[in-house]
Scaffold this motif. Structure first.
Motif, PDB file in Angstrom:
ATOM      1  N   LEU A 105       0.892  -1.426  -0.101  1.00 48.42           N
ATOM      2  CA  LEU A 105      -0.108   0.123  -0.025  1.00 48.42           C
ATOM      3  C   LEU A 105       0.924   1.275   0.017  1.00 48.42           C
ATOM      4  N   ALA A 106       1.921   1.288   0.770  1.00 52.27           N
ATOM      5  CA  ALA A 106       2.929   2.408   0.766  1.00 52.27           C
ATOM      6  C   ALA A 106       3.395   2.691  -0.752  1.00 52.27           C
ATOM      7  N   GLU A 107       3.929   1.591  -1.107  1.00 46.83           N
ATOM      8  CA  GLU A 107       4.393   1.558  -2.520  1.00 46.83           C
ATOM      9  C   GLU A 107       3.410   2.208  -3.537  1.00 46.83           C
ATOM     10  N   LYS A 108       2.356   1.871  -3.445  1.00 49.80           N
ATOM     11  CA  LYS A 108       1.187   2.486  -4.293  1.00 49.80           C
ATOM     12  C   LYS A 108       1.171   3.794  -4.025  1.00 49.80           C
ATOM     13  N   ASN A 109       0.936   4.110  -2.737  1.00 46.43           N
ATOM     14  CA  ASN A 109       0.907   5.688  -2.506  1.00 46.43           C
ATOM     15  C   ASN A 109       2.056   6.516  -2.839  1.00 46.43           C
ATOM     16  N   ARG A 110       3.123   6.051  -2.762  1.00 43.91           N
ATOM     17  CA  ARG A 110       4.607   6.633  -3.261  1.00 43.91           C
ATOM     18  C   ARG A 110       4.414   6.987  -4.732  1.00 43.91           C
ATOM     19  N   ALA A 111       4.004   5.864  -5.449  1.00 48.37           N
ATOM     20  CA  ALA A 111       3.948   6.067  -6.942  1.00 48.37           C
ATOM     21  C   ALA A 111       3.033   7.266  -7.456  1.00 48.37           C
ATOM     22  N   GLU A 112       1.795   7.025  -6.664  1.00 53.77           N
ATOM     23  CA  GLU A 112       0.772   8.214  -6.963  1.00 53.77           C
ATOM     24  C   GLU A 112       1.267   9.542  -6.345  1.00 53.77           C
ATOM     25  N   SER A 113       2.142   9.649  -5.471  1.00 52.21           N
ATOM     26  CA  SER A 113       2.784  10.839  -4.905  1.00 52.21           C
ATOM     27  C   SER A 113       3.894  11.640  -6.016  1.00 52.21           C
TER      28      SER A 113
END
Length: 257
Positions: A105-113
């Motif tokens: 989930l954190a990697e997904k949020n990082r990519a979106e950021s």
């Protein structure tokens, strides 16, 4: 962390990664006293929905450009991403979590950021996978209380900090002696405040930080919790006991000499 408790923590947070729930089932908001500014959730998009903490350690840390930050128990990554923005240019933010689902989930949020100065690491807060004297600031948001080996966590935080580095943590503490709580009340309260395990007493936190080698130690209470609203405390007797040994969210600060 004991294998049984560690498994319970991992299972609980794996489920929360998929539901974007709170570790304390909706109770955390009452402890934070607000926590984040109105603007901050917008900085990290969907990551803001996965905050499981009890405060805002990023604000506490007063980060500067070029610094290296480590978030212990980073979950969905909101505090890592907020930190990463604040240490630009030249800085870096690490997130450490033991749960595969939270890391995904954190990697997904990082990519979106769109941020590139971020790295999420898999590991346990009792054994940080970074070298000695590597980071300027250690932050954490309502995670240290989950460990059953808190002296080891604090020793590891001290190890990875550079000389002069800062420990800036939001956590839950008891404002009195837990021994004053009957076992049946302590179990109910600790399941709530610690989400699984339980919190340190305020004075105990100070003692352990000093024992780990930190200086300039302080524990600032930010919001004391109302015993009348704690789920699981069902009798007036239990609520009265908890009022005498209440729990609160707190900012915990220290420095490595």
């Amino acid at each position: 962390m004991g294998d049984g408790i560690k498994g319970r923590v991992r299972e609980r947070y794996a489920g929360l990664a998929e539901t974007s729930g709170s570790c304390c089932e909706g109770q955390v908001g009452a402890l934070t006293g607000g926590g984040y500014s109105e603007a901050e959730p917008g900085e990290v998009g969907g990551a803001s929905a996965t905050s499981l903490g009890c405060g805002n350690p990023v604000a506490l840390a007063t980060l500067s450009a070029g610094e290296v930050v480590l978030d212990l128990g980073s979950g969905g990554g909101i505090d890592v991403l907020l930190s990463a923005r604040r240490v630009l240019p030249g800085g870096r933010a690490y997130g450490l979590d033991m749960t595969d689902e939270m890391l995904a989930l954190a990697e997904k949020n990082r990519a979106e950021s769109g941020l590139t100065n971020v790295e999420f690491l898999k590991g346990e807060i009792e054994s940080i996978p970074l070298p000695d004297s590597h980071v300027d600031v250690v932050i954490s948001n309502c995670v240290v209380n989950l460990s059953t080996d808190k002296p080891k966590v604090l020793a590891e935080a001290h190890r990875v900090l550079k000389p002069g580095g800062r420990f800036a943590v939001s956590d839950v503490v008891f404002l009195g002696r837990k021994s004053g709580l009957p076992e049946r009340v302590r179990e109910k309260v600790e399941l709530w405040t610690g989400c699984v395990v339980g919190a340190l007493e305020r004075d105990e936190y100070v003692r352990l930080l000093l024992g780990a080698g930190f200086t300039d130690v302080s524990v600032e209470v930010t919001n004391e919790y109302d015993a009348g609203s704690v789920d699981g405390l069902t009798t007036d007797e239990e609520k009265d006991v908890f009022r005498r040994v209440p729990a609160a969210s707190a900012f915990v600060r220290a420095r490595k000499a």
